[in-house]
Design a protein around this motif. Structure first.
Motif, PDB file in Angstrom:
ATOM      1  N   PHE A  42       0.836  -1.206   0.000  1.00 26.12           N
ATOM      2  CA  PHE A  42       0.000   0.000   0.000  1.00 26.12           C
ATOM      3  C   PHE A  42       0.871   1.257   0.000  1.00 26.12           C
ATOM      4  CE2 PHE A  42      -1.876   3.399   2.619  1.00 26.12           C
ATOM      5  CZ  PHE A  42      -2.904   3.785   1.776  1.00 26.12           C
ATOM      6  N   ALA A  43       1.954   1.232   0.781  1.00 28.57           N
ATOM      7  CA  ALA A  43       2.831   2.398   0.883  1.00 28.57           C
ATOM      8  C   ALA A  43       3.383   2.820  -0.471  1.00 28.57           C
ATOM      9  CB  ALA A  43       3.976   2.109   1.852  1.00 28.57           C
ATOM     10  N   THR A  48       2.277  12.188  -2.987  1.00 27.53           N
ATOM     11  CA  THR A  48       2.207  13.524  -2.424  1.00 27.53           C
ATOM     12  C   THR A  48       0.817  14.098  -2.675  1.00 27.53           C
ATOM     13  OG1 THR A  48       4.553  13.843  -2.847  1.00 27.53           O
ATOM     14  CG2 THR A  48       3.230  15.822  -2.529  1.00 27.53           C
ATOM     15  N   ALA A  49       0.270  14.774  -1.672  1.00 28.30           N
ATOM     16  CA  ALA A  49      -1.062  15.359  -1.805  1.00 28.30           C
ATOM     17  C   ALA A  49      -0.973  16.879  -1.726  1.00 28.30           C
ATOM     18  CB  ALA A  49      -1.983  14.850  -0.698  1.00 28.30           C
ATOM     19  N   SER A  95      -8.225  10.917   3.060  1.00 25.54           N
ATOM     20  CA  SER A  95      -7.535  10.205   1.972  1.00 25.54           C
ATOM     21  C   SER A  95      -6.095  10.682   1.846  1.00 25.54           C
ATOM     22  CB  SER A  95      -8.268  10.411   0.649  1.00 25.54           C
ATOM     23  OG  SER A  95      -7.990  11.684   0.127  1.00 25.54           O
ATOM     24  N   GLN A  96      -5.291   9.885   1.181  1.00 30.98           N
ATOM     25  CA  GLN A  96      -3.908  10.272   0.912  1.00 30.98           C
ATOM     26  C   GLN A  96      -3.826  11.143  -0.339  1.00 30.98           C
ATOM     27  OE1 GLN A  96      -1.342   9.871   2.922  1.00 30.98           O
ATOM     28  NE2 GLN A  96      -2.725   8.928   4.359  1.00 30.98           N
TER      29      GLN A  96
END
Length: 159
Positions: free
Chosen positions: A4-5, A10-11, A155-156
């Motif tokens: 998952f990582a 970046t957000a 969320s990411q």
């Protein structure tokens, strides 16, 4: 194997597009802008708008807190220093204090909080608990009541 990582990027958050939410039931004059929540570690990032001369209730932090002052000047009743624009306050886990905005201008501060924010009465008894869950509920309830389309602040991805 893909983790998952590996998919977390970046957000970019459009903070200006997020609503200022009244910090009820504690005050209709204090406002929060919920920017991001990380349910994994209990971190919540907000902008806080505190009117000049106003105090927040005394509170205890279970985790660490970082506060960057954007505008105005403020202090803790329990300390001698004054934070102003451009200053950064680092709070240790298990600290208690009473923030007060100085009377000359409203305060806007960026807060990065991990864990529970426990509001205390005059005898240091916990009377309310705020955390990422209560902040998310406050945000969702406010958006529903005002007809604002909420963004997924958990969320990411960016907003």
């Amino acid at each position: 194997m893909t983790f998952f990582a590996d998919s977390v990027g970046t957000a970019l958050v459009d903070v200006d597009a997020l609503p200022w939410i009244p910090f009820t039931p504690y005050s209709d004059e204090v406002f929060l802008k919920l920017i991001k929540i990380n349910p994994i570690n209990g971190e919540w990032t907000t902008l806080l708008k505190l009117p000049a001369g106003m105090a927040l209730p005394k509170h205890h932090h279970a985790g660490t807190v970082h506060v960057y002052t954007v505008a105005g000047r403020w202090r803790y009743l329990e300390h001698d220093w004054v934070a102003g624009p451009g200053s950064m306050v680092f709070e240790t886990a298990a600290s208690s204090h009473t923030p007060v905005a100085l009377p000359e201008a409203d305060v806007i501060a960026l807060n990065i909080i991990i864990g529970d924010w426990n509001l205390l009465d005059e005898n240091d008894n916990i009377i309310a608990v705020e955390n990422w869950r209560t902040m998310l509920k406050r945000y969702a309830d406010y958006c529903a009541a005002t007809g604002i389309e909420p963004v997924d602040v958990t969320s990411q991805a960016g907003n």
